[in-house]
Design an enzyme around this catalytic site. Structure first.
Site: not given
Ligand code: AMP
Ligand code: MG
Length: 420
Positions: A27, A59-60, A117, A186-187
């Protein structure tokens, strides 16, 4: 979009709560880079702007509340002098986003020194793209750490630098009682910036086991687990670097392991130095660790407010926690005063050191919620006032008292959501 601009959604992978997954910007899109006057390069990214090839079943989109929340907390972190991505703006899209209930849609413009990342490296390891791994590695060094470009051991050097950056970052989080809440690989940004503000929140009452995120059932990302999770994430980063460390896999593992094994000592030293500053100690004394540990255990036992305990020690005009009346705390305070005398510095100098390291104000959960609720109803006033106070959290301000009290007791059970 400016003519000729090409937006990019980035591929990445990651360990989410320990489980490996292929992800990517579902997103978010980078809309371009910005070079500052000092020649610093920034990614400008939209978050919540719509579907990308990585959206999976999502839904992005993003909802107004979580985007404003990221705005408040990331700007607060910047005010606290903690390395972070920043928020440039939040714009309502006029669309409705469906979550548990229909919500107002919004796009956050995020500014980051990059979006590389640990998970970006993991993606190339998982997809066995060794050539691209080398390209990413060289790009990362060029962009963030050009000083190690000519090193004979650039991969180990990169690992060491990222480790130092992350240690400094998590120590800073612990200085102000910040709980990131979703420290998946990933964060974790290679730049050392705090990234991906989701279920994060600041702790009021000191409890090392504090968890706010509704999905963190086992407390993997609890306040006191943050250092060990950082080490775990760094080990995952080290794994991706193995082919770049040495062609001989055994040698590469040995070298990476030796580097990661230094984490505990480095972190403890950093953490102790930080806590010393919070208590106004110059130099190192043998018993500091015991003195610090005892204070924390008293705060835990008496359910004292983390931020305000240090404010009270600095004699800030604030309601003192009940802990201050207990005999064991009064005894501790005597020992603390004795230790301050050993500084051989004036009271003013000790106090100044404390004031540089102990914020007078943090984004309290109830204040953030109050601001978001009003903003959802088109009243930005509480949020703008909150943001103004958080710009200078180490300074006394006119209406600061309104922002210093911990929330009602029910906040102990305060829950946060990813908002995805
Ligand atoms: P986060 O918890 O924000 O770090 O997100 C974890 C992953 O889920 C990332 O890869 C996001 O891009 C993806 N994601 C989160 N929300 C949405 C959404 N509404 N639509 C598509 N992907 C999403
Ligand atoms: Mg994320």
């Amino acid at each position: 979009m400016p003519e000729g601009a090409d937006t990019i959604a980035q591929a990445y992978a990651g360990h989410q709560f320990g489980h490996f997954t292929i992800l990517g910007d579902g997103r978010a899109i980078v809309i371009g880079e910005h070079l500052s006057k000092n020649n610093e390069r920034y990614d400008i990214q939209f978050k919540g702007s719509g579907k990308t090839p990585f959206s999976r079943n999502g839904d992005g989109r993003a909802a107004l509340g979580p985007m404003l929340r990221e705005y408040i907390i990331s700007e607060a972190m910047h005010g606290l002098n903690i390395s972070t991505t920043r928020s440039l703006s939040v714009v309502k899209t006029g669309e409705t986003v469906m979550r548990e209930t229909p919500l107002q849609g919004a796009i956050l413009t995020r500014v980051a020194s990059s979006h590389i990342r640990v998970g970006t490296f993991q993606f190339l390891t998982a997809t066995r793209e060794e050539k691209n791994l080398k390209t990413l590695f060289e790009y990362t060094i060029d962009r963030h750490y050009p000083n190690i470009k000519d090193s004979k051991t650039p991969a180990i050097d990169l690992l060491k630098i990222v480790m130092e950056k992350q240690i400094r970052l998590v120590t800073d989080w612990m200085r102000v009682g910040f709980i990131h809440g979703v420290m998946n690989t990933d964060n974790m940004a290679i730049s050392g910036e705090t990234i991906d503000y989701g279920p994060c929140a600041f702790m009021d009452i000191y409890n090392p086991e504090t968890v706010f995120s509704s999905i963190d059932h086992h407390g993997r990302y609890a306040f006191l687990n943050q250092p060990s999770i950082t080490k775990w994430n760094l080990a995952r980063f080290a794994e991706t670097l193995l082919p770049l460390i040495d062609k001989n896999k055994d040698k590469a593992i040995e070298s990476a392991t030796a580097t990661i094994n230094k984490f505990d000592e480095l972190f403890n030293n950093n953490w102790l130095e930080m806590m010393r500053k919070k208590l106004g100690f110059f130099d190192k004394k043998k018993d500091d660790e015991v003195l610090i540990g005892f204070l924390l255990s008293l705060m835990h036992k008496h359910k004292a407010d983390y931020t305000n305990t240090f404010c009270s020690l600095m004699n800030t005009e604030i309601k003192k926690d009940k802990m201050f009346e207990s005999k064991e705390f009064v005894d501790w305070k005597e020992n603390w005063k004795k230790r301050l005398k050993e500084n051989n510095k004036s009271n003013e100098e000790c106090l100044k050191l404390m004031h540089l390291n102990n914020p007078l104000v943090i984004p309290r959960n109830h204040k953030v919620e109050e601001a978001l609720k009003a903003a959802n109803n088109n009243d930005l006033d509480p949020m703008l006032k909150l943001l103004r106070v958080l710009e200078k959290p180490y300074e006394n301000q006119e209406d600061i008292m309104n922002y210093q009290s911990p929330g009602p007791a029910s906040d102990e059970k305060y829950q946060t959501f990813c908002g995805t």
